[in-house]
Design a protein around this motif. Structure first.
Motif, PDB file in Angstrom:
ATOM      1  N   ILE A 182       0.776  -1.233   0.000  1.00 18.73           N
ATOM      2  CA  ILE A 182      -0.084  -0.092  -0.164  1.00 18.73           C
ATOM      3  C   ILE A 182       0.755   1.198   0.075  1.00 18.73           C
ATOM      4  O   ILE A 182       1.700   1.406   0.974  1.00 18.73           O
ATOM      5  CB  ILE A 182      -0.930  -0.089   1.079  1.00 18.73           C
ATOM      6  N   GLU A 184       1.357   5.283  -0.086  1.00 21.32           N
ATOM      7  CA  GLU A 184       0.744   6.277   0.596  1.00 21.32           C
ATOM      8  C   GLU A 184       1.544   7.862   0.484  1.00 21.32           C
ATOM      9  O   GLU A 184       2.774   7.609   0.767  1.00 21.32           O
ATOM     10  CB  GLU A 184       0.560   6.355   2.189  1.00 21.32           C
ATOM     11  N   ALA A 188      -2.248  16.148   2.016  1.00 23.08           N
ATOM     12  CA  ALA A 188      -3.064  16.570   3.095  1.00 23.08           C
ATOM     13  C   ALA A 188      -3.952  15.369   3.109  1.00 23.08           C
ATOM     14  O   ALA A 188      -4.218  14.828   4.348  1.00 23.08           O
ATOM     15  CB  ALA A 188      -3.652  17.749   3.000  1.00 23.08           C
ATOM     16  N   CYS A 189      -4.449  14.933   2.070  1.00 20.35           N
ATOM     17  CA  CYS A 189      -5.323  13.610   2.250  1.00 20.35           C
ATOM     18  C   CYS A 189      -4.818  12.360   2.168  1.00 20.35           C
ATOM     19  O   CYS A 189      -5.406  11.373   2.379  1.00 20.35           O
ATOM     20  CB  CYS A 189      -6.352  13.543   0.940  1.00 20.35           C
ATOM     21  N   ARG A 190      -3.333  12.218   2.426  1.00 17.19           N
ATOM     22  CA  ARG A 190      -2.660  10.840   2.453  1.00 17.19           C
ATOM     23  C   ARG A 190      -3.333   9.756   1.536  1.00 17.19           C
ATOM     24  O   ARG A 190      -3.638   8.930   1.704  1.00 17.19           O
ATOM     25  CB  ARG A 190      -2.976  10.493   3.843  1.00 17.19           C
ATOM     26  N   ARG A 241       5.281   6.542   2.289  1.00 17.25           N
ATOM     27  CA  ARG A 241       5.314   5.343   3.033  1.00 17.25           C
ATOM     28  C   ARG A 241       4.849   4.040   2.132  1.00 17.25           C
ATOM     29  O   ARG A 241       3.730   4.423   1.160  1.00 17.25           O
ATOM     30  CB  ARG A 241       4.102   5.635   4.173  1.00 17.25           C
ATOM     31  N   HIS A 243       3.455   0.227   2.592  1.00 18.84           N
ATOM     32  CA  HIS A 243       3.289  -0.654   3.805  1.00 18.84           C
ATOM     33  C   HIS A 243       2.963  -2.021   3.056  1.00 18.84           C
ATOM     34  O   HIS A 243       1.999  -2.389   2.300  1.00 18.84           O
ATOM     35  CB  HIS A 243       1.746  -0.232   4.224  1.00 18.84           C
ATOM     36  N   ALA A 249      -5.820  -2.608   0.776  1.00 18.61           N
ATOM     37  CA  ALA A 249      -6.320  -1.677   1.843  1.00 18.61           C
ATOM     38  C   ALA A 249      -7.813  -1.739   1.394  1.00 18.61           C
ATOM     39  O   ALA A 249      -8.700  -1.126   2.335  1.00 18.61           O
ATOM     40  CB  ALA A 249      -5.554  -0.554   2.213  1.00 18.61           C
ATOM     41  N   ASN A 252     -10.126   4.605  -0.384  1.00 12.26           N
ATOM     42  CA  ASN A 252     -11.196   4.983  -1.169  1.00 12.26           C
ATOM     43  C   ASN A 252     -11.034   5.396  -2.648  1.00 12.26           C
ATOM     44  O   ASN A 252     -12.207   5.129  -3.358  1.00 12.26           O
ATOM     45  CB  ASN A 252     -11.208   6.439  -0.545  1.00 12.26           C
TER      46      ASN A 252
ATOM     47  N   ILE B  30      -1.437   4.505   9.143  1.00 12.22           N
ATOM     48  CA  ILE B  30      -2.715   4.746   9.587  1.00 12.22           C
ATOM     49  C   ILE B  30      -3.524   4.051   8.608  1.00 12.22           C
ATOM     50  O   ILE B  30      -4.847   4.015   8.635  1.00 12.22           O
ATOM     51  CB  ILE B  30      -3.131   6.285   9.278  1.00 12.22           C
ATOM     52  N   THR B  31      -2.843   2.978   8.097  1.00  8.98           N
ATOM     53  CA  THR B  31      -3.751   1.983   7.020  1.00  8.98           C
ATOM     54  C   THR B  31      -4.716   1.145   7.939  1.00  8.98           C
ATOM     55  O   THR B  31      -4.485   0.698   8.891  1.00  8.98           O
ATOM     56  CB  THR B  31      -2.629   0.876   6.241  1.00  8.98           C
ATOM     57  N   ASP B 103     -11.683   5.120   7.427  1.00  7.35           N
ATOM     58  CA  ASP B 103     -10.330   5.499   6.899  1.00  7.35           C
ATOM     59  C   ASP B 103     -10.281   6.562   6.125  1.00  7.35           C
ATOM     60  O   ASP B 103      -9.120   7.608   6.277  1.00  7.35           O
ATOM     61  CB  ASP B 103      -9.906   4.224   6.109  1.00  7.35           C
ATOM     62  N   THR B 104     -11.525   6.858   5.163  1.00  7.61           N
ATOM     63  CA  THR B 104     -11.394   7.912   4.538  1.00  7.61           C
ATOM     64  C   THR B 104     -11.633   9.230   5.316  1.00  7.61           C
ATOM     65  O   THR B 104     -11.032  10.132   5.107  1.00  7.61           O
ATOM     66  CB  THR B 104     -12.414   8.075   3.244  1.00  7.61           C
ATOM     67  N   ARG B 107      -8.420   9.900   7.407  1.00  5.67           N
ATOM     68  CA  ARG B 107      -6.962  10.459   7.081  1.00  5.67           C
ATOM     69  C   ARG B 107      -7.097  11.618   6.113  1.00  5.67           C
ATOM     70  O   ARG B 107      -6.345  12.444   6.091  1.00  5.67           O
ATOM     71  CB  ARG B 107      -6.447   9.203   5.758  1.00  5.67           C
ATOM     72  N   ALA B 108      -8.451  12.084   5.601  1.00  5.06           N
ATOM     73  CA  ALA B 108      -8.527  12.901   4.571  1.00  5.06           C
ATOM     74  C   ALA B 108      -9.841  14.131   5.124  1.00  5.06           C
ATOM     75  O   ALA B 108      -9.750  15.049   4.397  1.00  5.06           O
ATOM     76  CB  ALA B 108      -8.962  12.450   3.163  1.00  5.06           C
ATOM     77  N   PRO B 114      -7.570  17.852   8.285  1.00  2.05           N
ATOM     78  CA  PRO B 114      -7.399  16.307   8.254  1.00  2.05           C
ATOM     79  C   PRO B 114      -6.458  15.787   9.416  1.00  2.05           C
ATOM     80  O   PRO B 114      -5.505  16.378   9.834  1.00  2.05           O
ATOM     81  CB  PRO B 114      -6.839  15.593   6.797  1.00  2.05           C
ATOM     82  N   ARG B 115      -7.043  14.466   9.919  1.00  2.62           N
ATOM     83  CA  ARG B 115      -6.298  13.734  10.973  1.00  2.62           C
ATOM     84  C   ARG B 115      -6.520  14.492  12.096  1.00  2.62           C
ATOM     85  O   ARG B 115      -5.518  14.389  13.197  1.00  2.62           O
ATOM     86  CB  ARG B 115      -4.939  13.319  10.752  1.00  2.62           C
TER      87      ARG B 115
END
Lengths: 398, 170
Positions: A182, A184, A188-190, A241, A243, A249, A252, B30-31, B103-104, B107-108, B114-115
């Protein structure tokens, strides 16, 4: 000197910040131009105005896209300043000295790389295209673009330099059972996407350079994933990152978006490869032929499955097809320029191009794609594109 | 071949990169997976989510998740529309896993900050969105155990890459 020429020279001088050069010009028209150090980071001629196209409505916040003006460019390499953009939380400002790439999860040796660490590793340099899988979505939906930027501008092609992802994953010592990684981003929205390990170990790259210099902020500075031939969204920008895992995962972006909805109500997921496609960029929508006679038909072709084997062009609405010349070298999963000399008789006609890749796959028609997955599949459209040349020489979308 | 051999020898001697500590991994990881792996402990209900939604989400996604303009996606409705000429893809009608909603949001969202939501707040607004979509009741407690078990209406709506080439390949 005509007043038009003089005006242009004045503009050039102004853009160099040289008032005196403008004054001099009237008495010594052949005087030399600006000196070497005037533009330590060069820019194009002030006469050149080509820009990325963006929808006004998406400029205000960081979610949106801009398009490469394919119809106004030459060759195959997209100037970095004109590479298409697609962001989900704007363009972050990242200090490369602080940036790290963390690899963890199903690995025996979790590891963190600095940019210097990565640049010390064996590097690889190659041209690859990146295409958003939403490219051509409007064509599918029946709102075809008026020019090649609007129809196919979510495609760009650059020379990328970086490290093989397999080198990094080997250093981290993947455990058995690892089958996805995964990726990443640090935006900001990772933004996150799950990538199958076979691709990660095949030709996936972690790149830090684009067209000979550090990659642009809009393309992921200082580091991005690059998955040759796969939908652009999966090539995570601002990568920080990785993973390693035994399952995806289901983020989205890989579920709610970038999945192709069929008329049955089922949607295909993880359709990564961008299939063979092509578009004529000259003559193309919004251009105008100066008159009957010789014109070169020229365009771009590409395939996410390897090399382009052949591009055929029709100048009579698809009745007869001729093989176009492919400008060497033809590189795998990179854009190739095709060309065909054309004697235009001045009559209205329709011109189109069709790409065949080295696997034998033939670029389909829009009708074939509609029959296969319907009008609401949104992504991965690669239908044959036609342009109407009117008798007055103007070129329109059909 | 020779280059590969030479390289693997060299790389095993030259350690580029440094070992990542468990603390560093915890900070960044954060997965969240569909089976719930990665979810932090916490809990929330739709009832508790209402205030948080009003304060931190409604500005963009509208009072009841209807969305706003083209920019701010609709989060509610559309069940049964996927086979229609105008499918409406939302959390309720399209998303296969409830974990993706958590998750969405974590994270966002909220988009500008965010977060910043605490796990309990994320469970609560997730519960609210699932409730508005008719998937759970207003009092159902969402936590790291119950969230992955929530069955989304479109759970079985996805198939592998089905483009014609895939058939040719075999």
């Amino acid at each position: 000197m005509t007043s038009n020429k003089r005006r242009r020279l004045l503009a050039l001088c102004a853009s160099f910040g040289l008032a005196s050069c403008a004054k001099q010009e009237s008495t010594t028209p052949k005087s030399p131009g600006a000196g070497l150090s005037m533009r330590p980071y060069g820019d194009r001629s002030p006469f050149e105005k080509t820009l990325r196209g963006a929808r006004e409505s998406t400029k205000s916040i960081g979610v949106g896209s801009s398009r490469t003006p394919l119809h106004e460019l030459y060759g195959t390499i997209t100037p970095s300043s004109l590479h298409f953009e697609r962001h989900h939380a704007g363009v972050p400002v990242i200090d490369p000295a602080q940036h790290r790439l963390l690899i963890h999860g199903m690995v025996d040796a979790p590891v963190s790389f600095s940019m210097d660490d990565l640049r010390r590793l064996p590097s690889i340099t190659r041209p690859y295209f990146i295409e958003c899988s939403g490219n051509g979505g409007g064509e599918l939906a029946g709102n075809a673009g008026a020019d090649a930027s609007r129809s196919h501008g979510l495609l760009s092609n650059s020379e990328w330099t970086g490290v093989k992802l397999s080198t990094l994953l080997s250093a981290a010592k993947m455990q058995s059972g690892a089958s996805w990684v995964i990726a990443e981003g640090a935006d900001a929205c990772r933004m996150a996407r799950s990538i199958p390990i076979p691709k990660a170990m095949d030709d996936a790259l972690i790149v830090y350079a684009q067209n000979g210099e550090a990659i642009r902020p809009e393309q992921g500075y200082p580091l991005r994933l690059l998955l040759p031939g796969w939908e652009g969204n999966a090539s995570i920008k601002w990568l920080h990152r990785l993973h390693v895992a035994s399952e995806p995962a289901m983020s989205n972006q890989e579920t709610a978006h970038y999945t192709d909805l069929h008329p049955t109500g089922k949607a295909s997921i993880f359709s990564f490869e961008m299939e063979a496609s092509s578009v004529i960029t000259r003559p193309s929508g919004s251009q105008k032929l100066a008159g009957a006679g010789f014109h070169e038909i020229s365009g771009l072709a590409w395939s996410g499955r390897g090399k382009v084997a052949k591009v055929e062009v029709s100048t009579d609405g698809g009745k007869a097809w001729q093989a176009a010349v492919l400008d060497e070298p033809v590189m795998s999963k990179a854009v190739v320029r095709f060309r065909l000399p054309w004697q235009w008789d001045g009559q209205a006609t329709v011109i189109l191009s069709r790409c065949v890749d080295e696997t034998g796959y033939v670029q389909p028609t829009r009708e074939q794609i509609l029959a296969d997955r319907g009008p609401n599949s949104t992504y991965h459209y690669n239908g044959i594109k036609s342009w109407k040349v009117e008798a007055d020489g103007s070129v329109k979308n059909v | 071949m020779f280059e590969a051999l030479l390289l693997s020898t060299l790389l095993s001697q030259t350690v580029t990169g440094r070992p990542a500590s468990a603390e560093e991994i915890r900070k960044f990881d954060i997965t969240v997976f569909p089976d719930g792996k990665g979810l932090p402990a916490g809990k929330g209900t739709a009832a508790a989510g209402k205030e948080i939604y009003k304060a931190k989400c409604a500005e963009c996604h509208n009072e009841k998740g209807e969305g706003r303009d083209q920019q701010y996606p609709r989060l509610v409705g559309g069940v049964g529309s996927l086979t229609s000429p105008k499918p409406v893809k939302t959390v309720g009608s399209y998303w296969p896993h409830a974990t993706t909603v958590w998750d969405t949001i974590f994270r966002a969202m909220p988009y500008e900050t965010p977060r910043t939501l605490k796990p309990d707040e994320v469970y609560a607004v997730t519960a609210l969105l699932l409730h508005w979509n008719g998937i759970i009741s207003e009092t159902f407690e969402l936590n790291e155990k119950t969230l992955p078990q929530v069955k989304m209406p479109n759970r079985d709506g996805f198939i592998p890459d089905a483009r014609p080439y895939q058939k040719l390949k075999k």
